[in-house]
Design an enzyme around this catalytic site. Structure first.
Site, PDB file in Angstrom:
ATOM      1  N   THR A  24       7.016  -8.113 -10.050  1.00  0.00           N
ATOM      2  CA  THR A  24       6.262  -8.309 -11.297  1.00  0.00           C
ATOM      3  C   THR A  24       7.000  -7.757 -12.505  1.00  0.00           C
ATOM      4  O   THR A  24       6.999  -8.362 -13.576  1.00  0.00           O
ATOM      5  CB  THR A  24       4.894  -7.602 -11.192  1.00  0.00           C
ATOM      6  OG1 THR A  24       4.143  -8.249 -10.188  1.00  0.00           O
ATOM      7  CG2 THR A  24       4.134  -7.640 -12.494  1.00  0.00           C
ATOM      8  N   SER A  66       8.083  -9.730  -3.972  1.00  0.00           N
ATOM      9  CA  SER A  66       8.362  -8.917  -2.777  1.00  0.00           C
ATOM     10  C   SER A  66       7.602  -9.399  -1.544  1.00  0.00           C
ATOM     11  O   SER A  66       7.891  -8.971  -0.429  1.00  0.00           O
ATOM     12  CB  SER A  66       8.091  -7.437  -3.044  1.00  0.00           C
ATOM     13  OG  SER A  66       6.716  -7.152  -3.072  1.00  0.00           O
ATOM     14  N   THR A  97       5.793  -4.616  -6.162  1.00  0.00           N
ATOM     15  CA  THR A  97       4.984  -3.521  -5.617  1.00  0.00           C
ATOM     16  C   THR A  97       4.364  -3.864  -4.255  1.00  0.00           C
ATOM     17  O   THR A  97       4.049  -2.976  -3.482  1.00  0.00           O
ATOM     18  CB  THR A  97       3.841  -3.144  -6.581  1.00  0.00           C
ATOM     19  OG1 THR A  97       2.995  -4.286  -6.765  1.00  0.00           O
ATOM     20  CG2 THR A  97       4.372  -2.662  -7.905  1.00  0.00           C
ATOM     21  N   ASP A  98       4.191  -5.162  -3.977  1.00  0.00           N
ATOM     22  CA  ASP A  98       3.412  -5.527  -2.790  1.00  0.00           C
ATOM     23  C   ASP A  98       4.018  -5.016  -1.481  1.00  0.00           C
ATOM     24  O   ASP A  98       3.291  -4.602  -0.583  1.00  0.00           O
ATOM     25  CB  ASP A  98       3.220  -7.051  -2.726  1.00  0.00           C
ATOM     26  CG  ASP A  98       2.311  -7.548  -3.844  1.00  0.00           C
ATOM     27  OD1 ASP A  98       1.624  -6.701  -4.457  1.00  0.00           O
ATOM     28  OD2 ASP A  98       2.288  -8.761  -4.100  1.00  0.00           O
TER      29      ASP A  98
HETATM   30  N1  ASP Z   1       3.653  -9.968  -6.102  1.00  0.00           N
HETATM   31  C1  ASP Z   1       4.429  -8.991  -6.831  1.00  0.00           C
HETATM   32  C2  ASP Z   1       5.564  -8.515  -5.946  1.00  0.00           C
HETATM   33  O1  ASP Z   1       5.328  -7.756  -5.060  1.00  0.00           O
HETATM   34  C3  ASP Z   1       3.565  -7.850  -7.222  1.00  0.00           C
HETATM   35  C4  ASP Z   1       4.248  -6.755  -7.989  1.00  0.00           C
HETATM   36  O2  ASP Z   1       5.433  -6.661  -8.116  1.00  0.00           O
HETATM   37  O3  ASP Z   1       3.504  -5.909  -8.526  1.00  0.00           O
HETATM   38  O4  ASP Z   1       6.678  -8.924  -6.135  1.00  0.00           O
END
Ligand code: ASP
Length: 343
Positions: A24, A66, A97-98
């Site tokens: 993100t 991710s 973050t995922d």
């Molecule tokens: N879907 C995103 C990822 O994990 C979420 C994030 O980065 O916060 O790449």
């Protein structure tokens, strides 16, 4: 390898490598939602003040949400860090973050006893948004990467978390990560690190480059058919079973989990029991449903480890050996503060 030195003139500043992987933090709105577009060099343009903290080079390994990150990508990140380990004082990995907690755990086993800081960070909102946690998380990550802390860590919303202890516990809030069954190492406040604990002393850094990714996770639900477990054991090298409470396996009239695991173990598979409860870990000795399994079968118990760490550790262990006793010995050997319980 893309290189961008942001502050060549500075003398005496730490040299940090920013490794971009997507997420993100680097995303822009596309036709079907957010997609990682920005490179690590472009990310840095949003936080020019970071050049006051350190000298920075950047590389962009891939640009992935991710959700699409696999153990092969952990190997790629670890390999990139190994390649330039001597040239830098610290490393920042920007990541979605995922699955960041899985990557943090994976890197903790692939790069053991790092004497330099390796810091994962990301954001809940893209860096181009007016309201975003991206800039502060990047600043904090660089502050930690340029400090005398060491090892694999995750820095998010001011918290510094051991790479083996992180878990994403909020899907939307800036306070996205928690440290599970272990204190946070410290916090970053107004550019300063306040350290609460001092994990293990420095030893020789060791890099690994093999993982066995055939590790499956089964979360028990009431009434689950043990055929699901039989399938997973057949198709994986190891199965981690997230059971209920302090741990145990159901005893049904319709099929035996005990017999299913026994057959899997006889076929050379590894079974680990853990809990789906987030805090305080497992203790199979408490109830008959747990102790009878533990007494009679050579299964492993995760105790206070996070499921993310158990999965990554098992992939790393099975990359080294498939000998049951050696697997058990490595599993219970604490690495990067991943397991604490006395057993
Ligand atoms: N879907 C995103 C990822 O994990 C979420 C994030 O980065 O916060 O790449």
């Amino acid at each position: 390898m893309e290189s961008c030195r942001t502050d060549i003139s500075s003398v005496g500043k730490k040299r940090i490598l920013l490794v971009g992987t997507g997420g993100t933090i680097a995303s822009e709105m596309g036709e079907n939602g957010l997609e990682p577009e920005l490179t690590s060099r472009q990310l840095l343009r949003y936080v020019p003040d970071i050049s006051g903290i350190c000298e920075i080079d950047c590389i962009q390994l891939f640009s992935l949400d991710s959700t699409n990150i696999r153990p092969e990508h952990w190997l790629c990140i670890a390999g990139a860090i190994q390649e330039c380990y001597e040239q830098y004082d610290g490393f920042v990995v920007s990541h979605g973050t995922d699955t960041m907690a899985y990557t943090a755990a994976g890197l903790s086993y692939l790069i053991q006893n790092s004497c330099k800081p390796i810091v994962l960070t990301g954001a809940q909102k893209p860096i181009g948004y007016e309201t975003t946690d991206s800039k502060q998380n990047l600043r904090d990550a660089f502050t930690v990467a340029a400090s005398d802390l060491f090892g694999v860590m995750l820095v998010f919303n001011g918290k510094i978390i051991m790479g083996t202890r992180a878990r994403k516990t909020h899907s939307k809030s800036f306070e996205a990560f928690s440290s599970i069954n272990y204190p946070v190492i410290g916090v970053v406040q107004d550019g300063r690190i306040i350290r609460y604990i001092r994990p293990d002393g420095k030893r020789a850094t060791r890099f690994y480059d093999i993982l066995d990714s055939k590790v499956a996770l089964l979360k028990l639900v009431p009434g689950i058919d043990c055929g699901v477990l039989a399938y997973l054991l057949e198709h994986s090298s190891a199965v981690i079973i997230e059971s209920f409470g302090v741990g145990g396996l159901p005893v049904y009239e319709t099929g035996s989990f005990y017999e299913t695991i026994k057959r899997g173990l006889e076929a050379g598979k590894i079974a680990v029991l853990t809990t789906q409860v987030e805090n305080e870990g497992s203790d199979l000795s408490v109830y008959h449903v747990g102790s009878s399994i533990k007494k009679n079968l050579p299964i492993l118990e995760a105790y206070d480890m996070t499921t993310e760490a158990v999965i990554a550790k098992m992939m790393w262990i099975l990359g080294q050996t498939s000998e049951r006793e050696k697997v058990a010995e490595l599993f219970y050997t604490p690495i990067a503060c991943d397991i604490l319980s006395a057993f």
